[in-house]
Structures are given as C-alpha cells and as structure tokens.
Design an enzyme around this catalytic site. Structure first.
Site, PDB file in Angstrom:
ATOM      1  N   LYS A  70      -2.946   5.919  -3.988  1.00  7.45           N
ATOM      2  CA  LYS A  70      -4.021   6.856  -3.626  1.00  7.45           C
ATOM      3  C   LYS A  70      -3.846   8.192  -4.318  1.00  7.45           C
ATOM      4  O   LYS A  70      -2.729   8.634  -4.582  1.00  7.45           O
ATOM      5  CB  LYS A  70      -4.047   7.068  -2.114  1.00  7.45           C
ATOM      6  N   HIS A 116      -7.561   9.671  -1.190  1.00  2.00           N
ATOM      7  CA  HIS A 116      -6.779   9.604   0.042  1.00  2.00           C
ATOM      8  C   HIS A 116      -7.513  10.196   1.252  1.00  2.00           C
ATOM      9  O   HIS A 116      -7.380   9.690   2.365  1.00  2.00           O
ATOM     10  CB  HIS A 116      -5.450  10.321  -0.168  1.00  2.00           C
ATOM     11  N   ASP A 170       0.838  -1.201   0.000  1.00  2.00           N
ATOM     12  CA  ASP A 170       0.000   0.000   0.000  1.00  2.00           C
ATOM     13  C   ASP A 170       0.871   1.248   0.000  1.00  2.00           C
ATOM     14  O   ASP A 170       1.671   1.463   0.921  1.00  2.00           O
ATOM     15  CB  ASP A 170      -0.900   0.003   1.241  1.00  2.00           C
TER      16      ASP A 170
END
Length: 282
Positions: free
Chosen positions: A62, A95, A32
């Site tokens: 993101k 985000h 991630d």
C-alpha cells in the site's frame, strides 16, 4: 485473489519473516503488507525463504499518504518494490482516503492506474474508503478499484459500505477481521469478538475456535479476510476454515452483534498528521 491471507500489521524483524514463511508453507497464498508497516523487506525475505514460487503468491502492498501525488506515488512504488525484492505487485492500494486533499489522492490513484497499464501491478484499489470517497474517486479516474480494504469484524460490520462495494463490483476485504483492532485502539465499550459468548457458543457447536468461526463468517458472505498473527499455531488454525459451514441461524446471530462503532480511527478525519508516520525512503 485468494479469499484468505496473512496480514502483517505490527509484525517486525525476524518475527515478520517467520510469520510469512510459516504462512506460505502452511498453504497461504495471499500476503498483505504496506509501506507504512515498515516490514516490506522482511515480507520479501519471508517470501524468498518460504520456497514457494513468487508466481504462486498474491502480494499486496500500500501507498502511504505522504507519498500521494502522481510522481511521488510512482517513486514510492519503486521503493516498495525494491524493499520487497519483486518486479511486480499483485495488488497496490491507496492506504487511506485523504478527504482534506482530494487532489493529491486522485493524482496518486492515477499513478496507480499508470502502474497497472505498464504491468507493474496486476490490480489496484483502495483501503478505508467510504461510499463518498469511492464516488469522489470514480468521478475523476477511470479504473474501478478492485478491492476496498476496510475495518470489518463482528463488532463493526459496515453493511451499507459492503453493499456499495458489491454494487460497484469492488471486493470488500476485511482488515482486523477477527477484531484484533480492539487490542490496540480501544474497545469503545464493546466486548472483543473473540470473547463474545455468542461466537463462543457457535464455535463449540461446530468444534471450531471463535477465530475460525469469525473467518468462516467473512468467507461465507463473500468477503476476503487478512487475519494477522505471528504465532505459528494460530497462523495454521486461521487457515483451517474450509471444512465446515455456518448455518443461517449462526449468520443471523453474528449479524446482531454489530455495534456500529469502529475500533480504529475514523477515515473521514485521517490526514498524515493524524497518523504520523515516516516512511523509510530506501
């Protein structure tokens, strides 16, 4: 999506490359990152140097608030994909919510829907979104977020939001799942989870570390978790949570640790000015 992955917030340079490579070689299959982390290039390099085939890795990045809006979001995705060195991202998240500018937030999510329809992402979702944020988004978009990635650890458990996610069919993914956010955003008067005596006692009873107990707690409650580390031994340790189970008593004891106070900034007040970042455009 794997239930457990590696987060790379605040991991930079060769250290970030090594963390990703170590994690993938140790068996992680979820990485991630985010445009705002400033390490997408390093994550891509770590992915390539690991030797693990791209198709075996679930990769999340993101979109940052300054790129919200339809066209700007599409351009920002192209930039992220180029930095990562990939053609497709497995999960693309907004985000933060931007309550003060719902229109740009919705436009950004519609861009994510376009990327999904075009096959450039396999799933889309949000991060740090409240029940109100989710309702507002649902009123103007078509695709239910696959994931809501939120601050969640024993000190700040957000049971109402977790229940709302579940009811909507959204996976709750915990960032700062071990409570590391307290190391850089202030402790708000609470003992960080890794130093909590209750968790230490549970860990001793199972022959595990406090971090392993906390991660097991997330998994047993049906959440995904993305602990961050750049230390090889801890990266390996955090993955070693599938050979034991917490008891009902353990789970109740951890539930009682919730302070209701977050360690990071409140998403309700977030704007690009509150979290002032410049995203490298190339």
């Amino acid at each position: 999506m794997p239930a457990l992955g590696l987060g790379v917030l605040q991991s930079t340079g060769d250290e970030a490359v090594a963390a990703v490579t170590t994690a993938l070689r140790a068996g992680y299959r979820l990485i991630d990152t985010a445009a705002a982390y400033g390490n997408e290039r390093e994550v891509g390099r770590g992915l390539r140097e690991s030797g693990v085939p791209r198709e075996d890795v679930f990769l999340t990045t993101k979109l940052w608030m300054t790129d919200y809006g339809f066209d700007s979001a599409l351009r920002a995705f192209d930039t992220s994909a180029a930095k990562l060195g990939v053609d497709q991202v497995d999960l693309y998240l907004l985000h933060w919510p931007w309550p003060a500018d719902r229109a740009r937030t919705v436009s950004a999510y519609r861009a994510a829907e376009r990327l999904l329809a075009d096959g450039r992402v396999r799933a889309i979702g949000v991060a740090n979104s409240s029940e109100d944020d989710l309702r507002a988004l649902a009123a103007e978009t078509d695709v239910v977020p696959a994931v809501n990635q939120i601050e969640l650890h024993p000190n700040f458990q957000q049971p109402g939001l977790v229940a709302a996610d579940r009811e909507a069919g959204i996976v709750t993914q915990a960032w700062s799942p071990i409570g590391g956010v307290y190391g850089w955003a202030g402790e708000n008067g609470a003992v960080p989870p890794l130093r909590n005596e209750v968790i230490a006692e549970i860990a001793a009873a199972h022959g595990k570390t406090p971090a392993q107990v906390i991660l097991r707690w997330h998994l047993q409650q049906g959440r995904s978790a993305i602990p961050k580390s750049v230390t090889p031994a801890r990266i390996v340790e955090n993955l070693d949570v599938f050979d034991f189970a917490l008891t009902d008593g353990d789970l109740h004891a951890i539930a009682a640790l919730d302070t209701g106070q977050r360690g990071a900034v409140d998403p309700a007040i977030v704007t690009p000015e509150v979290i002032d970042l410049t995203i490298d455009p190339a």
